[in-house]
Design a protein around this motif. Sequence first.
Motif: not given
Lengths: 398, 398
Positions: A1-4, A7-11, A207-212, A232-236
Motif C-alpha cells: 500500500m505504501c508503494q502504491s 508512486r501515485n500520491k507521494p506529495d 488494501n485498506a480504507h485509508e486509500l479511498p 484507487v482500485l484503478a491505480d491498484w
Amino acid sequence: MCQSIFRNKPDTTVVFSLINRTKSIRLAELIDEGELREQLDHVRSLSLSRGESTWLRGNTFYGKRQMFRPDFMEWFEGMRLPDYHLEKRDGQYELTFEGRWPEVMLWEIPALAVLMELRSRAVLRDMGKFELQVLYARAMARLWEKIERLRRIEGLKIADFGTRRRHGFLWQDWCVQAMQEGLGDAFIGTSNCRIAMKRDIEAIGTNAHELPMVYAALAESDAELAQAPYRVLADWHDEHDGNLRIILPDTFGSEGFLKHAPDWLTTWTGIRIDSGDPAGAAEMAIRWWKERGEDPTRKLVIFSDGLDVEKIEELHARFVGRVKVSFGWGTMLTNDFRGLAGDRLAPFSLVCKAVSANGRPTVKLSDNPNKAMGPAEEVARYKRVFDVRDQDAQDLLV
Amino acid sequence: MCQSIFRNKPDTTVVFSLINRTKSIRLAELIDEGELREQLDHVRSLSLSRGESTWLRGNTFYGKRQMFRPDFMEWFEGMRLPDYHLEKRDGQYELTFEGRWPEVMLWEIPALAVLMELRSRAVLRDMGKFELQVLYARAMARLWEKIERLRRIEGLKIADFGTRRRHGFLWQDWCVQAMQEGLGDAFIGTSNCRIAMKRDIEAIGTNAHELPMVYAALAESDAELAQAPYRVLADWHDEHDGNLRIILPDTFGSEGFLKHAPDWLTTWTGIRIDSGDPAGAAEMAIRWWKERGEDPTRKLVIFSDGLDVEKIEELHARFVGRVKVSFGWGTMLTNDFRGLAGDRLAPFSLVCKAVSANGRPTVKLSDNPNKAMGPAEEVARYKRVFDVRDQDAQDLLV
C-alpha cells in the motif's frame, strides 16, 4: 500500500490521528506519558535493517518475485518516521502525525501496537510472578481451545491480521506459532512482515480504507468524489494482480460501491468484508458477481471484521463451496484476554486513521454507522453522493 | 526417620518393592527399560553435596537446631544407595531393593519419582512444542484455580507432600513456588528437602508406615506384635518433640491403636490421618483425646490422604476451631494432569513399600482394605492381634 501511495500520491499531506472508540478505557490515566514518548521516540529512531531489506527485496509475495520496485525500496531504506504530536485531554491521549502520506501512513501500526502494549504492561505491572504466569497460561489454553475448534473445519484458510491491536509483540509471536503448529496448512500467513520473516511464513495483506478515504478527500467535485473509490482500485489494478486484487467495498457503503462499479472490477480475485453484517455482505457480493456474469465459486471472500471462532465456523459453513472463503483474524486471535486480570486486559477499539488530506477532512461511512467518522456535514454529503440509506448498527467489540 | 532407624535398627535387612496398584497403567510398556536403568544407576551415583550437607547440619527443623546428630550426618554423607533388582513381568516392572534398612529406605522417594517422571516423559514425547506448552498452561491454570479457592480458607495451613508421585521435578518446583506466592503464610512447607533448601521454605514431614510395619515384622510373638506400633513411637518419643510427635495410627487399624495406646501418647502434639474416612477418623481422635482428659483444641490433626480442594474445604470447615487443622497435600497438588493429553498423564497409585524385614513378610492393614498388603495368613493374624473388624473400603484414586 505504501508503494502504491509512494508512486501515485507521494506529495499528499495527511494528518493521521489516534482514536480510542472505547471511551471508558482512559489511556492517559493508565499509561505514563514519559514511557509513551520514550517508545514513540524509539520507533522514530528505527529504520529497515539490512536483513529486513534483503527479505523484502528477495521475497515472493503472492507468488510474485520482487513485488517491491527498486526506487521504492531505496526510498524505504532511507525513510524515518516523521514527528508526532502528543497531548493529554479528558483522560485520553491525542496523538497525531502530520506529513507526507507515504511516511505518515507507516505510523499507524507501530503507534497502535505501542499503545496496546503499554496498556497491557500498565495492567500487568503489579502482578505477582506466578499470577502473571498463570494469566498467560490461561490465555494460551484459551487460544489453543480455539485452534482445536478451528482444526475441525475442513478446508479452512485463515491468516493473522492481529498486529495493530495485539496484547503485545511476544504474545502475537506466540499466537502465530501456535497457529502454525495447530493448524498446519490451514494457517496461510500473517500481515506482520517481521513475524513472517522470523517464522518463515507468508506475509499476507491487502488494501485498506485509508486509500479511498484520502483519494475521496482530494476530490475536487461531487463527480470526482463518486469516482474516487474506483480511481484507487484503478491505480491498484495497474500494479497488482492475483490475491492482491481484493476489493474493499465498504468505505462509503458496499451496496452503492458494487452497484456503480466498473466492469473491470468484477474480474478481480475477491472481496474483503470488514464491516456490517458479514453474511449479508457476502450474499450481496455473490449476487453482484452473478449479475455481472462471474462465477462466484471462483471468487475469494475474505472476512476480516470482529471475528472469533463461532463466527468463523458459522461463516465458513454458510459459504464453503459457494465461494472461496478465507479469514483475516485480528484482535480475538492476538488479544483475547477478556475476563483475565478482572477484565482490565480486555481488548478495546483503538484505531489510527487518516483524518485529513491536503487540509480537507476525510470521511468513512462503512457498513456500520458505529464505525463512521468525519465532520457531520461531510458525512451527509458523502451519504448523498454515495447513495447510502439507513444502515443497521452493529456493536463494536473491537 | 532415617536417623531414627540408623540409631535403633541399623542392621535390619529389609526388602522394599515397587507396587503399582493401578494395573491398567502398564509401566513396562510405556517406559523403556534402558532409560529406567540409566536413571536408577544415576541415582546410585549420587551422594549428598557439600551444600546439602551444610544445609541439613545447620538448618532448624521445627524450631530445633541441629536435629541431625553428627554420627548420623557423617554416615549419611558417605552413604550410597544400594543396588536394585529390576525385571519385567506382565507389563509391569518388578523393582526391588534389598539391604540394610537405613540405606534401602532411602530408595523409596527417588524410585517413585523416577518412574513417575519417566512415565510423564513417555507420554509427552510425541507432542508438538505448542501442544506441550498448552498442556502445561492448562495444568498451571488448574492449579492456580485451586490456589485461589484455598486462599479463601481463613486460617489454612497446608504443606506440599507431593514429591513421590509428582508429575516431574520441575513441575513440583513450580507448584511449590505457586503455592508460596498464592498462599503466603498459609503454605507452611514442603516434604522435599531439596526444594525447601532451594526455595528457602520449611522442610516438613513426619513418620510413616514403614516404621510400624518393620517393627511388627520383627516381633517374636503376638504379644510383641501388639506392642510393636507403640515401641516405634517410644523410640521416636525419645528423640523428637513438638511437631515431630505426630501419631500415625492407621497401619494396623486406627481404632484398636488408639484404644490400647499408652497414656504418654495422648500428650503428643497431634495425629496424621492417612486412610479411611478422614472426618470419621478425626472425630475418633477427638473423642479419644477427650476420654483421656486432653483438650482437642490444642491438638493438631494433619490430613494427608487423597486430598483435593473440595475435601480440604470440607474438612477445614468441619474441624476448624475444634482442633488445629493442617493438610499434607500430595498427588493432586503435584500431579493433577487428569483429562490432559487424553488422560494419559492422570496420576495413578504407585507405591514403594517394605515387603519384608529379616526375612519375614511385612503387613499393612490401614483403615482402608484397598490399601492393605501382606500375605493372606499374616493379614489374618494381624487382624486378630490388632482386633480389626470389618472396614469400609474407599476407592483409591491415587
